[in-house]
Design a protein around this motif. Structure first.
Motif, PDB file in Angstrom:
ATOM      1  N   ALA A 111       0.834  -1.208   0.000  1.00  0.00           N
ATOM      2  CA  ALA A 111       0.000   0.000   0.000  1.00  0.00           C
ATOM      3  C   ALA A 111       0.868   1.257   0.000  1.00  0.00           C
ATOM      4  O   ALA A 111       0.671   2.162  -0.816  1.00  0.00           O
ATOM      5  CB  ALA A 111      -0.928   0.002   1.204  1.00  0.00           C
ATOM      6  N   MET A 112       1.844   1.290   0.896  1.00  0.00           N
ATOM      7  CA  MET A 112       2.715   2.463   1.015  1.00  0.00           C
ATOM      8  C   MET A 112       3.410   2.758  -0.317  1.00  0.00           C
ATOM      9  O   MET A 112       3.441   3.905  -0.768  1.00  0.00           O
ATOM     10  CB  MET A 112       3.743   2.201   2.119  1.00  0.00           C
ATOM     11  CG  MET A 112       4.786   3.249   2.292  1.00  0.00           C
ATOM     12  SD  MET A 112       5.914   2.893   3.668  1.00  0.00           S
ATOM     13  CE  MET A 112       6.494   1.246   3.296  1.00  0.00           C
ATOM     14  N   ARG A 113       3.950   1.740  -0.947  1.00  0.00           N
ATOM     15  CA  ARG A 113       4.648   1.954  -2.225  1.00  0.00           C
ATOM     16  C   ARG A 113       3.685   2.373  -3.335  1.00  0.00           C
ATOM     17  O   ARG A 113       4.035   3.191  -4.183  1.00  0.00           O
ATOM     18  CB  ARG A 113       5.446   0.717  -2.601  1.00  0.00           C
ATOM     19  CG  ARG A 113       6.577   0.477  -1.598  1.00  0.00           C
ATOM     20  CD  ARG A 113       7.716  -0.333  -2.147  1.00  0.00           C
ATOM     21  NE  ARG A 113       8.716  -0.601  -1.125  1.00  0.00           N
ATOM     22  CZ  ARG A 113       9.685   0.229  -0.763  1.00  0.00           C
ATOM     23  NH1 ARG A 113       9.785   1.420  -1.327  1.00  0.00           N
ATOM     24  NH2 ARG A 113      10.570  -0.117   0.171  1.00  0.00           N
ATOM     25  N   ALA A 114       2.471   1.848  -3.319  1.00  0.00           N
ATOM     26  CA  ALA A 114       1.463   2.266  -4.307  1.00  0.00           C
ATOM     27  C   ALA A 114       1.115   3.740  -4.126  1.00  0.00           C
ATOM     28  O   ALA A 114       1.020   4.490  -5.099  1.00  0.00           O
ATOM     29  CB  ALA A 114       0.214   1.395  -4.183  1.00  0.00           C
ATOM     30  N   TYR A 115       0.931   4.181  -2.900  1.00  0.00           N
ATOM     31  CA  TYR A 115       0.595   5.581  -2.631  1.00  0.00           C
ATOM     32  C   TYR A 115       1.741   6.516  -3.018  1.00  0.00           C
ATOM     33  O   TYR A 115       1.520   7.555  -3.650  1.00  0.00           O
ATOM     34  CB  TYR A 115       0.240   5.792  -1.158  1.00  0.00           C
ATOM     35  CG  TYR A 115      -0.899   4.946  -0.645  1.00  0.00           C
ATOM     36  CD1 TYR A 115      -1.900   4.474  -1.490  1.00  0.00           C
ATOM     37  CD2 TYR A 115      -0.982   4.605   0.695  1.00  0.00           C
ATOM     38  CE1 TYR A 115      -2.939   3.692  -1.017  1.00  0.00           C
ATOM     39  CE2 TYR A 115      -2.026   3.835   1.180  1.00  0.00           C
ATOM     40  CZ  TYR A 115      -2.999   3.378   0.320  1.00  0.00           C
ATOM     41  OH  TYR A 115      -4.026   2.608   0.804  1.00  0.00           O
TER      42      TYR A 115
END
Length: 130
Positions: free
Chosen positions: A17-21
């Motif tokens: 999630a963090m990398r997608a954001y």
């Protein structure tokens, strides 16, 4: 002075999630990650604690090692005001993919271009043209 930031708890998807954001917003970066090791109550390598910035705003996230009977709720959401409609459209498409759209991208009495959705990780977002 206290430091205030948004804290997101995931069940095994924190890094994804963090990398997608971070990939969605210019000026964003992962700033720190610590991971669980073997025999620490969860999958080795899962995110013990991470910090990241989205357009200069700090966020924190974890992969919880403790089962919970709750997850994210749309009652608390991340609001993003865009100056550019094409940028809003791009981010909307990325966040809506695999997620749940609660208010489709459209004109509303309070905004000429707005959407509210839960992304594929369960995090709620409000996107608006400023």
């Amino acid at each position: 002075m206290p430091v205030i930031s948004t804290f997101l708890m995931f069940d095994g998807k924190a890094e994804e999630a963090m990398r997608a954001y971070v990939a969605l917003f210019p000026g964003s970066a992962v700033t720190r990650i610590s991971r669980y090791g073997a025999h620490e109550g969860t999958k080795p390598g899962a995110v013990r604690h991470a910090t990241f910035t989205l357009a200069g705003r700090e966020f924190q996230c974890i992969d919880t090692p403790v089962p919970h009977a709750f997850t994210f709720t749309p009652a608390a959401s991340i609001h993003v005001a865009f100056a550019d409609a094409a940028e809003l459209d791009r981010v909307y498409e990325a966040l809506a993919s695999g997620g749940q759209v609660m208010m489709p991208l459209d004109a509303y009495p309070f905004s000429r271009r707005y959407a509210w959705l839960n992304d594929r990780f369960g995090v709620s977002w409000q996107l608006a043209l400023a």
